[in-house]
Motif scaffolding. Structure first.
Motif, PDB file in Angstrom:
ATOM      1  N   GLY A   1       4.813   3.945   3.002  1.00 30.90           N
ATOM      2  CA  GLY A   1       3.933   2.860   2.604  1.00 30.90           C
ATOM      3  C   GLY A   1       4.235   1.597   3.383  1.00 30.90           C
ATOM      4  O   GLY A   1       5.109   1.573   4.263  1.00 30.90           O
ATOM      5  N   THR A   2       3.511   0.530   3.070  1.00 34.02           N
ATOM      6  CA  THR A   2       3.655  -0.713   3.818  1.00 34.02           C
ATOM      7  C   THR A   2       3.715  -1.926   2.896  1.00 34.02           C
ATOM      8  O   THR A   2       3.152  -1.921   1.803  1.00 34.02           O
ATOM      9  CB  THR A   2       2.474  -0.911   4.791  1.00 34.02           C
ATOM     10  N   ILE A   3       4.416  -2.960   3.369  1.00 33.98           N
ATOM     11  CA  ILE A   3       4.424  -4.278   2.736  1.00 33.98           C
ATOM     12  C   ILE A   3       4.016  -5.276   3.810  1.00 33.98           C
ATOM     13  O   ILE A   3       4.690  -5.401   4.834  1.00 33.98           O
ATOM     14  CB  ILE A   3       5.808  -4.657   2.196  1.00 33.98           C
ATOM     15  N   SER A   4       2.917  -5.977   3.579  1.00 38.81           N
ATOM     16  CA  SER A   4       2.414  -6.935   4.570  1.00 38.81           C
ATOM     17  C   SER A   4       2.430  -8.339   3.994  1.00 38.81           C
ATOM     18  O   SER A   4       2.035  -8.553   2.845  1.00 38.81           O
ATOM     19  CB  SER A   4       0.979  -6.573   4.987  1.00 38.81           C
ATOM     20  N   PHE A   5       2.880  -9.290   4.796  1.00 41.75           N
ATOM     21  CA  PHE A   5       2.884 -10.700   4.425  1.00 41.75           C
ATOM     22  C   PHE A   5       1.863 -11.436   5.276  1.00 41.75           C
ATOM     23  O   PHE A   5       1.757 -11.197   6.479  1.00 41.75           O
ATOM     24  CB  PHE A   5       4.271 -11.322   4.646  1.00 41.75           C
ATOM     25  N   ASP A   6       1.121 -12.352   4.642  1.00 44.67           N
ATOM     26  CA  ASP A   6       0.108 -13.121   5.362  1.00 44.67           C
ATOM     27  C   ASP A   6       0.220 -14.583   4.938  1.00 44.67           C
ATOM     28  O   ASP A   6       0.132 -14.906   3.755  1.00 44.67           O
ATOM     29  CB  ASP A   6      -1.288 -12.596   5.037  1.00 44.67           C
ATOM     30  N   GLY A   7       0.442 -15.458   5.903  1.00 44.55           N
ATOM     31  CA  GLY A   7       0.567 -16.881   5.593  1.00 44.55           C
ATOM     32  C   GLY A   7       1.951 -17.293   5.146  1.00 44.55           C
ATOM     33  O   GLY A   7       2.193 -18.463   4.849  1.00 44.55           O
ATOM     34  N   ILE A   8       2.862 -16.339   5.074  1.00 44.45           N
ATOM     35  CA  ILE A   8       4.239 -16.619   4.700  1.00 44.45           C
ATOM     36  C   ILE A   8       5.119 -15.526   5.292  1.00 44.45           C
ATOM     37  O   ILE A   8       4.717 -14.364   5.369  1.00 44.45           O
ATOM     38  CB  ILE A   8       4.409 -16.672   3.159  1.00 44.45           C
TER      39      ILE A   8
ATOM     40  N   LYS B   1       0.841  -1.197   0.000  1.00 44.27           N
ATOM     41  CA  LYS B   1       0.000   0.000   0.000  1.00 44.27           C
ATOM     42  C   LYS B   1       0.875   1.246   0.000  1.00 44.27           C
ATOM     43  O   LYS B   1       1.688   1.443   0.906  1.00 44.27           O
ATOM     44  CB  LYS B   1      -0.919   0.013   1.225  1.00 44.27           C
ATOM     45  N   GLY B   2       0.723   2.063  -1.046  1.00 42.31           N
ATOM     46  CA  GLY B   2       1.407   3.356  -1.109  1.00 42.31           C
ATOM     47  C   GLY B   2       2.910   3.247  -1.004  1.00 42.31           C
ATOM     48  O   GLY B   2       3.558   4.122  -0.406  1.00 42.31           O
ATOM     49  N   LEU B   3       3.497   2.205  -1.600  1.00 42.28           N
ATOM     50  CA  LEU B   3       4.915   1.923  -1.431  1.00 42.28           C
ATOM     51  C   LEU B   3       5.778   2.932  -2.193  1.00 42.28           C
ATOM     52  O   LEU B   3       5.633   3.102  -3.402  1.00 42.28           O
ATOM     53  CB  LEU B   3       5.224   0.515  -1.912  1.00 42.28           C
TER      54      LEU B   3
ATOM     55  N   SER C   1       7.251   4.883  -6.626  1.00 42.93           N
ATOM     56  CA  SER C   1       6.472   5.951  -6.027  1.00 42.93           C
ATOM     57  C   SER C   1       5.002   5.563  -5.874  1.00 42.93           C
ATOM     58  O   SER C   1       4.306   5.322  -6.868  1.00 42.93           O
ATOM     59  CB  SER C   1       6.565   7.219  -6.892  1.00 42.93           C
ATOM     60  N   ASP C   2       4.562   5.459  -4.626  1.00 39.27           N
ATOM     61  CA  ASP C   2       3.139   5.278  -4.278  1.00 39.27           C
ATOM     62  C   ASP C   2       2.510   4.096  -5.027  1.00 39.27           C
ATOM     63  O   ASP C   2       1.442   4.220  -5.620  1.00 39.27           O
ATOM     64  CB  ASP C   2       2.374   6.565  -4.582  1.00 39.27           C
ATOM     65  N   VAL C   3       3.171   2.949  -4.970  1.00 41.49           N
ATOM     66  CA  VAL C   3       2.705   1.750  -5.677  1.00 41.49           C
ATOM     67  C   VAL C   3       1.900   0.866  -4.724  1.00 41.49           C
ATOM     68  O   VAL C   3       2.348   0.571  -3.612  1.00 41.49           O
ATOM     69  CB  VAL C   3       3.893   0.960  -6.263  1.00 41.49           C
ATOM     70  N   SER C   4       0.724   0.449  -5.178  1.00 35.96           N
ATOM     71  CA  SER C   4      -0.130  -0.442  -4.394  1.00 35.96           C
ATOM     72  C   SER C   4      -0.566  -1.633  -5.240  1.00 35.96           C
ATOM     73  O   SER C   4      -0.926  -1.467  -6.408  1.00 35.96           O
ATOM     74  CB  SER C   4      -1.383   0.302  -3.895  1.00 35.96           C
TER      75      SER C   4
ATOM     76  N   LYS D   1      13.504  -5.838  -4.589  1.00 38.81           N
ATOM     77  CA  LYS D   1      14.412  -5.731  -3.447  1.00 38.81           C
ATOM     78  C   LYS D   1      13.670  -5.258  -2.205  1.00 38.81           C
ATOM     79  O   LYS D   1      13.970  -5.695  -1.083  1.00 38.81           O
ATOM     80  CB  LYS D   1      15.561  -4.790  -3.783  1.00 38.81           C
ATOM     81  N   ALA D   2      12.687  -4.385  -2.397  1.00 35.22           N
ATOM     82  CA  ALA D   2      11.886  -3.932  -1.254  1.00 35.22           C
ATOM     83  C   ALA D   2      11.046  -5.076  -0.693  1.00 35.22           C
ATOM     84  O   ALA D   2      10.936  -5.246   0.535  1.00 35.22           O
ATOM     85  CB  ALA D   2      10.984  -2.767  -1.671  1.00 35.22           C
ATOM     86  N   LEU D   3      10.452  -5.892  -1.576  1.00 34.59           N
ATOM     87  CA  LEU D   3       9.657  -7.029  -1.116  1.00 34.59           C
ATOM     88  C   LEU D   3      10.507  -8.003  -0.308  1.00 34.59           C
ATOM     89  O   LEU D   3      10.024  -8.635   0.633  1.00 34.59           O
ATOM     90  CB  LEU D   3       9.045  -7.768  -2.307  1.00 34.59           C
ATOM     91  N   LEU D   4      11.781  -8.118  -0.673  1.00 34.20           N
ATOM     92  CA  LEU D   4      12.682  -9.054  -0.002  1.00 34.20           C
ATOM     93  C   LEU D   4      13.383  -8.440   1.205  1.00 34.20           C
ATOM     94  O   LEU D   4      14.159  -9.112   1.882  1.00 34.20           O
ATOM     95  CB  LEU D   4      13.733  -9.553  -0.997  1.00 34.20           C
ATOM     96  N   GLY D   5      13.122  -7.157   1.464  1.00 30.85           N
ATOM     97  CA  GLY D   5      13.753  -6.497   2.602  1.00 30.85           C
ATOM     98  C   GLY D   5      15.193  -6.109   2.366  1.00 30.85           C
ATOM     99  O   GLY D   5      15.949  -5.883   3.315  1.00 30.85           O
ATOM    100  N   LEU D   6      15.588  -5.999   1.088  1.00 33.81           N
ATOM    101  CA  LEU D   6      16.977  -5.695   0.750  1.00 33.81           C
ATOM    102  C   LEU D   6      17.236  -4.200   0.628  1.00 33.81           C
ATOM    103  O   LEU D   6      18.398  -3.774   0.638  1.00 33.81           O
ATOM    104  CB  LEU D   6      17.364  -6.397  -0.561  1.00 33.81           C
ATOM    105  N   VAL D   7      16.186  -3.408   0.469  1.00 30.12           N
ATOM    106  CA  VAL D   7      16.313  -1.944   0.466  1.00 30.12           C
ATOM    107  C   VAL D   7      15.240  -1.385   1.381  1.00 30.12           C
ATOM    108  O   VAL D   7      14.154  -1.961   1.523  1.00 30.12           O
ATOM    109  CB  VAL D   7      16.167  -1.348  -0.957  1.00 30.12           C
ATOM    110  N   PRO D   8      15.517  -0.261   2.044  1.00 29.80           N
ATOM    111  CA  PRO D   8      14.530   0.300   2.972  1.00 29.80           C
ATOM    112  C   PRO D   8      13.370   0.958   2.240  1.00 29.80           C
ATOM    113  O   PRO D   8      13.519   1.479   1.133  1.00 29.80           O
ATOM    114  CB  PRO D   8      15.348   1.335   3.756  1.00 29.80           C
TER     115      PRO D   8
END
Length: 235
Positions: free
Chosen positions: A58-65, A7-9, A20-23, A47-54
């Motif tokens: 916005g937010t990245i949420s994982f559910d079930g994994i 959300k709003g990444l 910029s502001d990607v959901s 890289k953001a999804l993998l936690g390799l860059v700050p």
């Protein structure tokens, strides 16, 4: 069920805003193709999804994994292609995150590595050096390694960029089978728009911001989608 919700990444990379502001959402069983021109933010998003860059906002949420349970097949450098380890060692290294602080692989890790090697047709090259394999074989080894980390979600960054058309088609078939028959959710960055036609269920087109997010069917009916898919252009 969403495995990933963004959300709003917004992500800054090398002192510039790369995303910029990607959901978007990735549901269980999706095959998401991430497309866009060079510099559009595709690799930075991964890289953001993998936690390799700050993340700037916005937010990245994982559910079930968990983030650590995502299998990843990165773009290869020349040095990585020349890595002097055996095929078996490379595949087994995909189990590192599941060691739980231990120093040694357990029986279940070794069995899993052998199972993934067999699944991807690599059982007869396990003792070979990784650097002696063809490009297509190396990519299958890296995919087997990624699958040792997860049975739910794999992320691939330009996995067929250096492969010839025949090997590319074979690799796409493997991903299609993993997604459709084994239920593995796939996120793949690609310039090859025509190559995603067989399998993609969703498309995320980036141009720093979101140029399109939705189903592949709906994308194919947009003006941009018709131009790219009809003309065979890469993005």
């Amino acid at each position: 069920m969403p495995l990933i919700t963004c959300k709003g990444l917004t992500v800054s990379y090398d002192r510039r805003i790369a995303v910029s502001d990607v959901s978007f959402t990735v549901d269980d069983g999706d095959y998401l193709a991430v497309i866009g021109k060079n510099g559009s933010g595709k690799s930075t998003l991964i890289k953001a999804l993998l936690g390799l860059v700050p993340v700037q906002s916005g937010t990245i949420s994982f559910d079930g994994i968990k983030q650590s349970q995502v299998g990843y097949l990165p773009q290869q450098t020349a040095a990585q292609r020349d890595f002097p380890a055996s095929v078996y060692e490379v595949i087994l290294s995909g189990c590192l995150n599941s060691l739980g602080g231990g120093l040694f692989y357990k029986k279940q890790h070794k069995e899993l590595a052998l199972k993934k090697a067999e699944q991807l047709g690599l059982s007869d090259v396990l003792a070979k050096s990784y650097r002696d394999l063809s490009g297509g074989q190396q990519q299958r080894v890296l995919l087997a390694r990624a699958l040792c980390a997860t049975d739910k979600l794999v992320i691939l960054d330009e996995p067929v960029a250096s492969l010839d058309p025949v090997v590319t088609a074979e690799f796409y078939d493997i991903l299609h089978k993993l997604n459709r028959e084994n239920g593995v959710t796939v996120i793949m960055v690609s310039h090859d728009v025509l190559g995603i036609k067989q399998s993609a269920t969703k498309v995320l087109q980036l141009d720093t911001e979101t140029a399109y997010f939705g189903s592949f069917e709906e994308y194919s009916n947009t003006e941009t989608g018709r131009q790219l898919l009809g003309g065979g252009a890469d993005v």
